[in-house]
Write a protein that holds these residues in place. Sequence first.
Motif, PDB file in Angstrom:
ATOM      1  N   ARG A 245      -6.567  62.208  99.724  1.00  0.00           N
ATOM      2  CA  ARG A 245      -7.069  63.519  99.346  1.00  0.00           C
ATOM      3  C   ARG A 245      -7.900  64.158 100.445  1.00  0.00           C
ATOM      4  O   ARG A 245      -8.892  64.830 100.169  1.00  0.00           O
ATOM      5  CB  ARG A 245      -7.864  63.449  98.047  1.00  0.00           C
ATOM      6  N   VAL A 246      -7.463  63.920 101.663  1.00  0.00           N
ATOM      7  CA  VAL A 246      -8.143  64.536 102.800  1.00  0.00           C
ATOM      8  C   VAL A 246      -7.156  65.469 103.494  1.00  0.00           C
ATOM      9  O   VAL A 246      -6.001  65.124 103.693  1.00  0.00           O
ATOM     10  CB  VAL A 246      -8.615  63.450 103.803  1.00  0.00           C
ATOM     11  N   GLY A 247      -7.635  66.649 103.828  1.00  0.00           N
ATOM     12  CA  GLY A 247      -6.772  67.587 104.520  1.00  0.00           C
ATOM     13  C   GLY A 247      -7.100  67.631 105.994  1.00  0.00           C
ATOM     14  O   GLY A 247      -8.208  67.280 106.399  1.00  0.00           O
ATOM     15  N   ILE A 248      -6.164  68.031 106.825  1.00  0.00           N
ATOM     16  CA  ILE A 248      -6.443  68.153 108.253  1.00  0.00           C
ATOM     17  C   ILE A 248      -5.924  69.488 108.755  1.00  0.00           C
ATOM     18  O   ILE A 248      -4.818  69.904 108.432  1.00  0.00           O
ATOM     19  CB  ILE A 248      -5.824  66.982 109.049  1.00  0.00           C
ATOM     20  N   ARG A 249      -6.758  70.193 109.517  1.00  0.00           N
ATOM     21  CA  ARG A 249      -6.358  71.481 110.102  1.00  0.00           C
ATOM     22  C   ARG A 249      -6.490  71.383 111.608  1.00  0.00           C
ATOM     23  O   ARG A 249      -7.447  70.791 112.120  1.00  0.00           O
ATOM     24  CB  ARG A 249      -7.272  72.602 109.625  1.00  0.00           C
ATOM     25  N   SER A 250      -5.560  71.982 112.323  1.00  0.00           N
ATOM     26  CA  SER A 250      -5.672  72.009 113.780  1.00  0.00           C
ATOM     27  C   SER A 250      -5.901  73.441 114.248  1.00  0.00           C
ATOM     28  O   SER A 250      -5.509  74.386 113.574  1.00  0.00           O
ATOM     29  CB  SER A 250      -4.407  71.458 114.431  1.00  0.00           C
ATOM     30  N   ALA A 251      -6.529  73.565 115.398  1.00  0.00           N
ATOM     31  CA  ALA A 251      -6.839  74.899 115.915  1.00  0.00           C
ATOM     32  C   ALA A 251      -5.570  75.716 116.124  1.00  0.00           C
ATOM     33  O   ALA A 251      -5.538  76.905 115.839  1.00  0.00           O
ATOM     34  CB  ALA A 251      -7.623  74.786 117.213  1.00  0.00           C
ATOM     35  N   GLU A 252      -4.500  75.045 116.596  1.00  0.00           N
ATOM     36  CA  GLU A 252      -3.254  75.770 116.846  1.00  0.00           C
ATOM     37  C   GLU A 252      -2.716  76.403 115.577  1.00  0.00           C
ATOM     38  O   GLU A 252      -2.355  77.565 115.542  1.00  0.00           O
ATOM     39  CB  GLU A 252      -2.171  74.844 117.419  1.00  0.00           C
ATOM     40  N   ARG A 253      -2.635  75.574 114.522  1.00  0.00           N
ATOM     41  CA  ARG A 253      -2.079  76.080 113.279  1.00  0.00           C
ATOM     42  C   ARG A 253      -2.958  77.186 112.707  1.00  0.00           C
ATOM     43  O   ARG A 253      -2.463  78.175 112.200  1.00  0.00           O
ATOM     44  CB  ARG A 253      -1.954  74.942 112.262  1.00  0.00           C
ATOM     45  N   GLN A 254      -4.281  76.991 112.818  1.00  0.00           N
ATOM     46  CA  GLN A 254      -5.185  78.025 112.316  1.00  0.00           C
ATOM     47  C   GLN A 254      -4.953  79.333 113.041  1.00  0.00           C
ATOM     48  O   GLN A 254      -4.917  80.401 112.456  1.00  0.00           O
ATOM     49  CB  GLN A 254      -6.653  77.606 112.541  1.00  0.00           C
ATOM     50  N   GLN A 255      -4.807  79.209 114.355  1.00  0.00           N
ATOM     51  CA  GLN A 255      -4.594  80.408 115.151  1.00  0.00           C
ATOM     52  C   GLN A 255      -3.315  81.095 114.718  1.00  0.00           C
ATOM     53  O   GLN A 255      -3.279  82.302 114.553  1.00  0.00           O
ATOM     54  CB  GLN A 255      -4.517  80.035 116.631  1.00  0.00           C
ATOM     55  N   ALA A 256      -2.271  80.319 114.526  1.00  0.00           N
ATOM     56  CA  ALA A 256      -0.995  80.912 114.139  1.00  0.00           C
ATOM     57  C   ALA A 256      -1.109  81.599 112.788  1.00  0.00           C
ATOM     58  O   ALA A 256      -0.664  82.732 112.602  1.00  0.00           O
ATOM     59  CB  ALA A 256       0.085  79.830 114.101  1.00  0.00           C
ATOM     60  N   ARG A 257      -1.741  80.917 111.841  1.00  0.00           N
ATOM     61  CA  ARG A 257      -1.860  81.492 110.509  1.00  0.00           C
ATOM     62  C   ARG A 257      -2.716  82.740 110.535  1.00  0.00           C
ATOM     63  O   ARG A 257      -2.421  83.743 109.904  1.00  0.00           O
ATOM     64  CB  ARG A 257      -2.451  80.470 109.555  1.00  0.00           C
ATOM     65  N   LEU A 258      -3.816  82.655 111.285  1.00  0.00           N
ATOM     66  CA  LEU A 258      -4.704  83.805 111.364  1.00  0.00           C
ATOM     67  C   LEU A 258      -3.993  84.971 112.032  1.00  0.00           C
ATOM     68  O   LEU A 258      -4.071  86.114 111.594  1.00  0.00           O
ATOM     69  CB  LEU A 258      -5.965  83.431 112.132  1.00  0.00           C
ATOM     70  N   GLY A 259      -3.273  84.638 113.106  1.00  0.00           N
ATOM     71  CA  GLY A 259      -2.532  85.696 113.801  1.00  0.00           C
ATOM     72  C   GLY A 259      -1.553  86.374 112.863  1.00  0.00           C
ATOM     73  O   GLY A 259      -1.444  87.601 112.835  1.00  0.00           O
ATOM     74  N   ASP A 260      -0.846  85.579 112.061  1.00  0.00           N
ATOM     75  CA  ASP A 260       0.089  86.147 111.088  1.00  0.00           C
ATOM     76  C   ASP A 260      -0.623  87.058 110.104  1.00  0.00           C
ATOM     77  O   ASP A 260      -0.178  88.163 109.819  1.00  0.00           O
ATOM     78  CB  ASP A 260       0.767  85.023 110.285  1.00  0.00           C
ATOM     79  N   ALA A 261      -1.720  86.523 109.563  1.00  0.00           N
ATOM     80  CA  ALA A 261      -2.429  87.281 108.531  1.00  0.00           C
ATOM     81  C   ALA A 261      -2.968  88.595 109.089  1.00  0.00           C
ATOM     82  O   ALA A 261      -2.833  89.651 108.478  1.00  0.00           O
ATOM     83  CB  ALA A 261      -3.558  86.442 107.945  1.00  0.00           C
ATOM     84  N   LEU A 262      -3.587  88.513 110.267  1.00  0.00           N
ATOM     85  CA  LEU A 262      -4.152  89.736 110.839  1.00  0.00           C
ATOM     86  C   LEU A 262      -3.055  90.705 111.248  1.00  0.00           C
ATOM     87  O   LEU A 262      -3.203  91.914 111.133  1.00  0.00           O
ATOM     88  CB  LEU A 262      -5.026  89.397 112.045  1.00  0.00           C
ATOM     89  N   GLY A 263      -1.925  90.124 111.705  1.00  0.00           N
ATOM     90  CA  GLY A 263      -0.802  90.997 112.052  1.00  0.00           C
ATOM     91  C   GLY A 263      -0.344  91.768 110.836  1.00  0.00           C
ATOM     92  O   GLY A 263      -0.085  92.976 110.900  1.00  0.00           O
ATOM     93  N   ARG A 264      -0.277  91.073 109.720  1.00  0.00           N
ATOM     94  CA  ARG A 264       0.152  91.733 108.496  1.00  0.00           C
ATOM     95  C   ARG A 264      -0.858  92.804 108.082  1.00  0.00           C
ATOM     96  O   ARG A 264      -0.494  93.907 107.684  1.00  0.00           O
ATOM     97  CB  ARG A 264       0.317  90.698 107.383  1.00  0.00           C
ATOM     98  N   LEU A 265      -2.140  92.464 108.227  1.00  0.00           N
ATOM     99  CA  LEU A 265      -3.181  93.435 107.896  1.00  0.00           C
ATOM    100  C   LEU A 265      -3.002  94.699 108.721  1.00  0.00           C
ATOM    101  O   LEU A 265      -3.010  95.814 108.205  1.00  0.00           O
ATOM    102  CB  LEU A 265      -4.563  92.826 108.165  1.00  0.00           C
ATOM    103  N   GLY A 266      -2.801  94.495 110.027  1.00  0.00           N
ATOM    104  CA  GLY A 266      -2.635  95.648 110.915  1.00  0.00           C
ATOM    105  C   GLY A 266      -1.438  96.484 110.509  1.00  0.00           C
ATOM    106  O   GLY A 266      -1.488  97.711 110.502  1.00  0.00           O
ATOM    107  N   ARG A 267      -0.365  95.805 110.119  1.00  0.00           N
ATOM    108  CA  ARG A 267       0.828  96.558 109.755  1.00  0.00           C
ATOM    109  C   ARG A 267       0.625  97.346 108.468  1.00  0.00           C
ATOM    110  O   ARG A 267       1.092  98.472 108.336  1.00  0.00           O
ATOM    111  CB  ARG A 267       2.016  95.619 109.604  1.00  0.00           C
ATOM    112  N   TYR A 268      -0.057  96.750 107.513  1.00  0.00           N
ATOM    113  CA  TYR A 268      -0.259  97.459 106.247  1.00  0.00           C
ATOM    114  C   TYR A 268      -1.186  98.654 106.431  1.00  0.00           C
ATOM    115  O   TYR A 268      -0.991  99.705 105.834  1.00  0.00           O
ATOM    116  CB  TYR A 268      -0.810  96.509 105.176  1.00  0.00           C
ATOM    117  N   LEU A 269      -2.201  98.457 107.283  1.00  0.00           N
ATOM    118  CA  LEU A 269      -3.057  99.605 107.579  1.00  0.00           C
ATOM    119  C   LEU A 269      -2.219 100.706 108.218  1.00  0.00           C
ATOM    120  O   LEU A 269      -2.377 101.888 107.928  1.00  0.00           O
ATOM    121  CB  LEU A 269      -4.184  99.194 108.526  1.00  0.00           C
TER     122      LEU A 269
END
Lengths: 865, 224
Positions: free
Chosen positions: A237-261
Amino acid sequence: MRGFRYLAALAWRESRFARRRLFLFLSSISLGVAALVATQSFAASMAAGVRDQARILMGADAVLSGTQAFGERTEALIDSLRGSGAAVSRTTSLASMAVLPRTGATRLAQLRAVEGGWPFYGEIETEPAGRWAELSRGRNLLADPALLVALGAEVGDSIRIGEASFQVAGTLSKVPGEVGISTSFAPRAYIPADALEATGLLGFGSRVEYEAHLRLRDPADGAALQEGYRSALRAERVGIRSAERQQARLGDALGRLGRYLGLIGTFALLLGGIGVASAMGAYMAEKRESIATLRCLGATAPQVISIYLLQAAAMGVAGSALGALLGVAVQWVLPRLLQDFLPVEVSIQPSAAAVLTGVGVGLWIAVVFALLPLLATRSISPLETLRRRVATETEPAPRDAWSWGGRALLAGSVALLVVLQAGEVRVGLQFAGGIAATLAGLTLAAWATVRGVRRFRAGGLPYPVRQGVSNLYRPGNQTRTVVLALGFGVFLLAVLYLVQDNLLRPLRPGADGARASLVFFDVQEDQAPGVSRALEDEGIRVLQRAAIVPMRVAAVNDVPVSRLAPPDVPPEEREEGDRDGERGRRPEGWALRREYRSTFRDHVVGSEKLVEGRWWQPGEARAAGAPAPVSLEKGIAEDLGVGIGDRITWDVQGVQVPTEVASLREVDWARLEPNFFAVFPDGVLDGAPQTWVLMADAPDPAVRARAQRDVVAAYPNVASVDLTDVQAALDDVLGRVSLVIRFLAGFSIATGFVVLLGAVSVSRLQRIRESVLLRTLGATRGQIGSILLVEYALLGLLAGVVGSALAVAGGWALARHVFDMDSFSVPAPGLLGLMAGMALLATVVGWWGSRETFRRTPLEALRDE
Amino acid sequence: MLIVQDLQKSYRSGGRELTVLRDVSFSVSPGEFVAVVGPSGSGKTTLLGLMAGLDRPSRGSVRLDGTDLAALSEDGRARLRRERIGFVFQAFQLIPTLTASENVRVPVELAGRDGAARADELLARVGLGGRGHHYPTQLSGGEQQRVAVARAFVHSPSILFADEPTGNLDAATGSRIVELLTEMNRERGTTLILVTHDLDLAAKAGRIIRLADGRVVSDEATGS
């Protein structure tokens, strides 16, 4: 085409005397271009920010996290990583009350106990500077300024957390990776890791998050680590996050935000296009005689269209360029509005790509919208030079392949633009469909109101009123376009207002007296009566008491969870003969593995509704050895792949409790009350370790503050929240979100007014002739003014009514189908105010645009003719 | 060079068919100066439109230099006009946003050629040399019509149609315009067809075709 340069020269010369007006028409796309350029540049800057600050976001290369202390395998992994040169820094986070003993003030805070080392990347800035390093040198505390403000504390004060006291060493100005807005709900307080034990807060039932931040010898190993160990860690029950994946996910999310705006900005552009089409139509009507002459002199239809298309294109480029400049200026405003929602610092760099795209798109939209009225000029016959036609209405366009082609090009371009902006075909098409539906609705409503106005026999009213009304449907009127453009702006604003109002309404505590304004949780079983008594002594009503029993799912229909083969367990670990739940659905892994905080009671509460199965009677007898009934929330039952009659065995702190699903409930999660996935009857969970939640109501804020202070003083582990604070925080967040949307919607509204100005300008000659005629016949300036007033006020009012009516429909649809709300109310005063405001603004703008009508004397105007 | 054969033009109006021109036939030789006269409603404007290729007949044909106008497309007739036909209108029909010189150049530029030199030459010929940069609003009625005449000749047409060229002018100015037209006509050898209801003006032509109720009632030389 032969002699293109002569056509271009002719196009340039022929536009003399009309260039300012043409520019005005085409500038209705400027604001849309500005919005596009601003949002695209901002999106580019955000993407750059994410790229540059990726590692700083987590302050580490990888993070292990879980809600219980790490198990053996996890610790072994950490040790081996440390052995190979990684640095490790642990953080323990939980919610707890912070108390200022000086005054007794209390506030719920996010407590973080940190070991040295973190953050490995980026820096935490404090006020006064440099205090982060001092954190571990003693019982120090660094807090969000919001916490100190809420407590009325200052740097240097002593704050009590749990059973330990800390000295406030400073406030946090910047913690990398944190989203600013989250501090509205629970401000942070950092203490050194070794002081956590002294607080005595790690008792039973507290929700704690354990994290280990890792700086690896080779930073790039983070992703590989995540891939390699994810499944193994999940077993503990332990999760692991890496900086790369976070960056990719964040980039996706912010990209979507920018597009919706950007999509909101696209509305403005399309509205501008409508303005262009309507204005070009009127412009072509003025040029009719010249066009007939040109045809007589030997201009072919393509030549005529080219001449005016070149004019439209030139002005389109000018308008787009202006818009792009404006957009570059505006993009400095966006970070200010959005920074609190973003985990990265965005530094604005003007993006050449955004500017070029903006100008290109603007030009294309201008040309495509101007095309239809231009194609209509094919019907102008050279014969008109011989026989003077009296053009009362604009000719209906010939319906042939070219005009259908023009329409198809228009529709296709709009759809393409929206899809490209959305970035996903499905979303883009839905958006385009929504826009089309809205515009169709507005056009229909505008057309219907104009028809209605035409029927309106205002017999008894004074002349200026009747004339103003009939001006709305005079030949060559722009009523439909203006009502459409302004109405769209009203629609946007009104929908935002309605949705925001309806989202916030059910959350207002104390509105009908039955809603709680105070919550106490983490109350231990033996403390519950004491807390109740303390509240009642203050004269506070305890509205609800709920036990919370933590448990996990041990088996479904006798199949242990470990064997239920959630999809992410590698195939070689699965066993034969596993059965799915009775519904035949594969249960979701996370639903099987999560901790459930369940309660027991003998009645259904107000925030729930029984939708299937049977509730139990209080004190109902059960056959010995039969599983107890349990009531599940509908959604979680689906995720577990179970239905009525399925059996779930729960692991309640080591004790197995067999149950059978007896009913399903629908829960209104929006109500700020304790809601549960699983509810048991009384008597089944007796003796199970539990904590309690108490909901109380006290209208007086001073009473609430005192109650919190007294309870925390007597029971330091009990956390409490004043729900009016939460309400205020939600209001704040929603307010800020809607501010951003309103800011961008403002471009559409402003475009509506540009279209209005264009429409006023189009009918200018006609209006001057009219006013000259009227004044020659004896009308005073005041009467002329009144006619104008009536006309524009009516236009604004019509737009307001049409836009609001559609907004109510649209808002209702959004509330029902997107936000799943049951009730929808229309705040009439707000809408009426919006309508009145629009009428006023339209009048002012229309008047200003018509000021020429007053200046000319009849003789001047006649001579000019 | 202009052959009109069995020309008929009818319109549908209010559910009935109105025949405006009926059984019109005549031919015009190169260089002739013909006047078409008739009272208002006689169909002379309709006839002018058909002869110039601005409209299509219901029956019959118009042949200009051997080309059947009805066989050409709308754009084809436009191209023909800018090569071979000149116009002078009652209301001058100058493009208000163009200067005098730019107005004169239009037929040539539409054909894709440079017309500046020719325009200046013609403006000088009509007595407006040096006024080329003025806009129509800065010119008197007579001056505007002179610009129109210059425009009508700029592309060296083989035939020129004039529709009530003096209708918006006073008598003195009007007769000066007609003089100019006939002079330039003789100089260049163009065919000139003048439509008017003014019989004195018509008398200046070499031949008068009289219309009444959509039919040719007489077609005679005048002896001028």
